[in-house]
Write an enzyme that holds these catalytic residues in place. Structure first.
Site, PDB file in Angstrom:
ATOM      1  N   SER A 115      39.468 -49.747  -8.766  1.00 13.80           N
ATOM      2  CA  SER A 115      38.275 -49.205  -8.121  1.00 13.80           C
ATOM      3  C   SER A 115      38.085 -47.711  -8.288  1.00 13.80           C
ATOM      4  O   SER A 115      36.956 -47.224  -8.203  1.00 13.80           O
ATOM      5  CB  SER A 115      38.299 -49.542  -6.622  1.00 13.80           C
ATOM      6  N   HIS A 123      36.000 -55.857  -7.761  1.00  8.96           N
ATOM      7  CA  HIS A 123      35.056 -55.071  -8.559  1.00  8.96           C
ATOM      8  C   HIS A 123      34.700 -55.757  -9.871  1.00  8.96           C
ATOM      9  O   HIS A 123      34.031 -55.158 -10.715  1.00  8.96           O
ATOM     10  CB  HIS A 123      35.625 -53.681  -8.828  1.00  8.96           C
ATOM     11  N   LYS A 166      30.534 -56.106  -2.360  1.00  9.66           N
ATOM     12  CA  LYS A 166      30.208 -55.210  -3.474  1.00  9.66           C
ATOM     13  C   LYS A 166      29.001 -55.755  -4.238  1.00  9.66           C
ATOM     14  O   LYS A 166      27.872 -55.553  -3.819  1.00  9.66           O
ATOM     15  CB  LYS A 166      31.451 -55.002  -4.332  1.00  9.66           C
TER      16      LYS A 166
END
Length: 393
Positions: A182, A210, A241
């Site tokens: 990240s 991610h 996310k």
């Protein structure tokens, strides 16, 4: 200073964080997450959100949440083992499994909770976890809770990983890695990790927080990206996310998911995901399943912005994804850079120790499909202005 002398250390530590440029000044957002947000009445370009695909305020996603509240209310009532499953949770988990290309999936309250659920369920005292040095805090905490012995290999160093496996550590062996890291935006060498796990009889767990919505066909994630379906034991993910909502998931074989469901304390002792989050996540996955348009726009924006930053003479590190670290070095300089950008209407946070190693502070620019080319050009102009003012370019 505190009147309680035994608490004076708190004041001292807070002052030290401020002196080092590591104190977190959290800004208040007064609008939905999007390409631009309002902060104290000021409209600023948003480079801080993990809202990769602009789903956080997507009309289909918000409408799904509203409609579900009408049908189910807001909360699940209690933990699922007591109050029972709501069929909306089951619908989400079925859709997740289909999307990820696995047999089963389990939804939990956050990506952090997913690691706290999966890791201590799979290994315990007498077993061994082998973990990448830059793994997320939730992996570190989940590993500590398991009471297994933890061995750490240098970031993405598969040779060091193999050396640890050759030592034949005791008990069950679980290799854990982030899929996309990240802070640096680089990708784990998952094919090599899986080959080593198969060679030495270890389990694998990848945190795809991610990677979901970013990598693979229509954002199916890192396992799809590398064509490793059926060879990774556990995929952990988050809805907060690319999907723009809140919650987490654990995906894998029916047997493994059922085992974690039976063993995981966060699942057993914490209420289920809220109704609007569940419905919104389900609709976000529907959107991804229908088209890869948002994923392609995300990557196009990311490549455009990265090239622009490099053309300015700034360093974006080893990023391979839309996460764009603009390397500054000194934490105080990074904080100053961020503050000056904010004065120029660009909201981009400085990242320093302990989130990244000492001396590697950076501005982490989070690119989104919600950004237009005009937005990105605006940001590049401001990065150039501040960089020149600070003699960094």
């Amino acid at each position: 200073m505190s009147s309680n002398k035994h608490l004076d250390f708190i004041e001292n530590d807070l002052n030290e964080l401020k002196e080092k440029g590591l104190y977190k000044n959290i800004k208040t957002i007064e609008s939905p997450q999007g390409a631009w947000v309002n902060i104290k009445g000021k409209k600023v370009l948003n480079f801080c959100s993990n809202n990769y695909l602009g789903m956080a305020n997507h009309p289909r996603v918000t409408d799904a949440a509203k409609n579900a509240i009408k049908d189910y209310g807001v909360g699940p009532g209690a933990v699922r083992t007591i109050a029972g499953d709501m069929d909306i949770h089951q619908k989400l988990e079925k859709k997740l499994a289909e999307f990820k290309g696995v047999e089963a999936a389990l939804s939990v309250q956050s990506g952090f909770k997913a690691n706290l659920s999966a890791i201590p369920s799979l290994v315990g005292k007498g077993d061994t976890i082998i973990s990448d040095a830059l793994n997320h805090a939730s992996i570190i905490d989940g590993s500590r809770l398991s009471r297994a012995e933890i061995k750490v290999y240098s970031h993405n160093d598969v040779n060091e990983l193999e050396e640890i496996l050759k030592q034949n550590p005791p008990g069950k062996k679980l290799i854990i890695t982030d899929g996309v890291f990240s802070m640096d935006g680089d990708i784990a060498p998952l094919p090599e990790i899986v080959e080593l796990a198969e060679k030495y009889g270890a389990m694998t767990l990848v945190d795809d927080a991610h990677g979901e919505g970013v990598l693979g066909d229509s954002g199916k994630g890192i396992v799809d990206h590398f064509g490793l379906h059926g060879r990774v034991d556990v995929e952990v993910g988050t809805f907060s996310k690319a999907l723009g909502v809140m919650g987490g998931c654990i995906a894998g074989s029916k047997q493994i998911v059922e085992y974690i469901k039976q063993k995981a304390r966060p699942f057993t002792f914490s209420s289920a995901l809220t109704v609007p989050d569940t419905a919104a996540t389900l609709e976000a996955i529907n959107i991804l399943s229908e088209s890869d348009e948002l994923v392609l726009k995300l990557w196009d924006n990311a490549e455009y912005f990265k090239q622009g930053v490099r053309d300015l003479g700034l360093d974006t590190g080893g990023s391979e994804t839309p996460i764009t670290p603009v390397m500054i070095g000194d934490a105080k300089d990074a904080t100053t850079f961020s503050e000056r950008l904010f004065k120029e209407d660009v909201f981009a946070q400085a990242i320093g120790f302990p989130l990244v190693p000492q001396g590697q502070a950076r501005i982490r620019a989070m690119i989104s499909a919600a950004h237009s080319k005009e937005d990105l050009d605006f940001a590049l102009d401001k990065f150039a202005k501040v960089g020149k003012e600070m003699n960094l370019i």
